[in-house]
Design an enzyme around this catalytic site. Structure first.
Site, mmCIF file in Angstrom:
data_model
loop_
_atom_site.group_PDB
_atom_site.id
_atom_site.type_symbol
_atom_site.label_atom_id
_atom_site.label_comp_id
_atom_site.label_asym_id
_atom_site.label_seq_id
_atom_site.Cartn_x
_atom_site.Cartn_y
_atom_site.Cartn_z
ATOM 1 N N THR A 36 13.159 -29.375 3.743
ATOM 2 C CA THR A 36 12.112 -29.470 2.737
ATOM 3 C C THR A 36 12.342 -28.432 1.649
ATOM 4 O OG1 THR A 36 10.536 -30.226 4.400
ATOM 5 C CG2 THR A 36 9.619 -29.361 2.352
ATOM 6 N N GLN A 112 16.722 -39.359 2.909
ATOM 7 C CA GLN A 112 15.769 -39.414 4.015
ATOM 8 C C GLN A 112 14.425 -39.926 3.489
ATOM 9 O OE1 GLN A 112 13.555 -36.106 5.976
ATOM 10 N NE2 GLN A 112 14.956 -36.484 7.681
ATOM 11 N N HIS A 188 12.647 -41.028 8.619
ATOM 12 C CA HIS A 188 12.147 -39.793 9.223
ATOM 13 C C HIS A 188 11.073 -40.153 10.254
ATOM 14 C CE1 HIS A 188 11.329 -35.730 9.935
ATOM 15 N NE2 HIS A 188 11.124 -35.276 8.709
ATOM 16 N N ALA A 190 10.533 -38.075 12.955
ATOM 17 C CA ALA A 190 10.537 -36.830 13.731
ATOM 18 C C ALA A 190 9.470 -35.880 13.208
ATOM 19 C CB ALA A 190 11.919 -36.164 13.639
ATOM 20 N N TYR A 193 5.574 -36.419 11.586
ATOM 21 C CA TYR A 193 5.180 -37.252 10.459
ATOM 22 C C TYR A 193 4.833 -38.657 10.967
ATOM 23 C CZ TYR A 193 6.896 -33.252 7.848
ATOM 24 O OH TYR A 193 7.089 -31.971 7.367
#
Length: 388
Positions: A36, A112, A188, A190, A193
């Site tokens: 991020t 991603q 994503h 994982a 989220y």
């Protein structure tokens, strides 16, 4: 892309061997993990600074680059202030210079795609979050990503219409990524989220076909993978990232190795090109003191390429994972952040620059570039300074 020293390549023969994942031809097994960075414009548009940031990883010799989580629709998916999106025409177009910069350096880049779900701490498009059920995550919003250290809001429980629209957002974003030249996408699922929330037993107690038993909790992920695969075709790379832990719950574990086997076999059967495991159990025994890791379980039950990510900036540990741990590629996070030329350094027998926690700060808020300067080598140009 940096030249890899032949002696180093022979010394770490697994790490520096080429690999193919569906349509992707990769020069080596070193991957930049998604991190991020919250450095897009306030409208979710990627910036020139981001192009420079990602290009330096290609120049440094990484075989594959995975972008930061990128939001997928203009309803509930955005998670962070200044997070990039790929949902609108302008957002998609802004990624083109980033992709071109990476390709110009000989790199391969995957976008991603992320829906933040209940863990969203900023959304320019909606006043509420959406999740499988109306339950707030544990913990507080992260100040490093512009949060106020406040408890998360309780989200709305998603209707079936919300779920359909969420899936449509992933599909449209995957098509946008393909159109602007990305070499693939990663879903994503994982770190707590939205897609992970649907898997999680305590976060998905729905009483419809999307909740309850594990098979039902996996339905959303199956439908997302299938819909994306149908949209982009069989030759475009579609990966998925999975973890036991969450941003807001680092203690969470799946129920058993049998559940892990079900998760991995389900996503593989739905059509993913690779499985990317991270966090607790990714490289160490996941469910018992001497049992297999998530990487080993994914390799055994998925039958597709496996990327593993867990403190593998130690090149010896990375090589061992590839030789013995079930993984086909290794993803480097913080080690790459401070050593953007990590593959070249490892092949050439150079020391790594020591990690500086300031490097975790979003690019756009770094007034002091000392951390970046410390991590530079002669093959990199400095990133543009930001007024913050």
């Amino acid at each position: 892309m940096a030249d890899i020293n032949d002696t180093g390549a022979k010394r770490f023969a697994h790490l520096f061997s080429p690999v193919r994942i569906d349509s992707l031809e990769l020069a080596n097994r070193a991957v930049v993990a998604p991190m991020t960075r919250t450095s897009a414009g306030q409208d979710g548009v990627a910036t020139d600074q981001m192009a420079s940031y990602y290009a330096r990883y290609a120049r440094g010799g990484f075989g594959l680059i995975i972008t930061e989580g990128t939001f997928t629709d203009t309803r509930y998916s955005q998670g962070y202030f200044q997070q990039p999106g790929i949902a609108t025409e302008a957002q998609a177009a802004a990624w083109q210079p980033v992709v071109d910069a990476v390709h110009a350096e000989g790199g391969v880049i995957v976008a991603q795609l992320m829906h933040a779900g209940a863990q969203s701490q900023y959304n320019a498009y909606a006043d509420e979050n959406a999740a499988p059920i109306a339950r707030a995550p544990y913990g507080r919003t992260a100040t490093i990503y512009h949060g106020n250290n406040e408890p998360y809001n309780t989200p709305k429980a998603m209707s079936e219409t919300d779920i359909i629209e969420m899936i449509d957002g992933f599909v449209a974003s995957a098509k946008n990524a393909m159109q602007v030249g990305f070499d693939g996408i990663e879903l994503h699922a994982a770190n707590g989220y939205l897609l992970d929330e649907f898997i999680t037993d305590y976060f998905n107690t729905r009483d419809d076909d999307y909740g309850g038993a594990l098979g039902n909790r996996l339905r959303v992920i199956r439908e997302v993978i299938t819909a994306v695969r149908d949209a982009v075709g069989t030759d475009f790379c579609v990966g998925i990232r999975l973890s036991q832990i969450k941003v807001t719950d680092t203690d969470h574990r799946w129920a058993s190795a049998e559940d892990a086997a079900t998760i991995f076999s389900t996503v593989a059967a739905a059509g993913v090109s690779y499985i990317h495991v991270t966090g607790a159990g990714a490289t160490e025994p996941a469910f018992s003191d001497n049992g297999p890791s998530l990487a080993e379980l994914a390799s055994e039950h998925g039958g597709v390429a496996v990327i593993t990510n867990s403190a593998l900036h130690d090149v010896q540990a990375a090589e061992a994972q590839l030789a013995e741990g079930g993984a086909h590629l290794v993803a480097i996070g913080r080690g790459a952040l401070v050593n953007a030329d990590w593959p070249a350094r490892m092949a050439n027998g150079q020391d790594q620059t020591e990690f500086d926690k300031d490097m975790l700060q979003p690019l756009a808020t770094l007034d002091n570039q000392a951390g970046w300067e410390a991590g530079r080598t002669d093959i990199f140009e400095p990133l543009p300074k930001s007024g913050g």
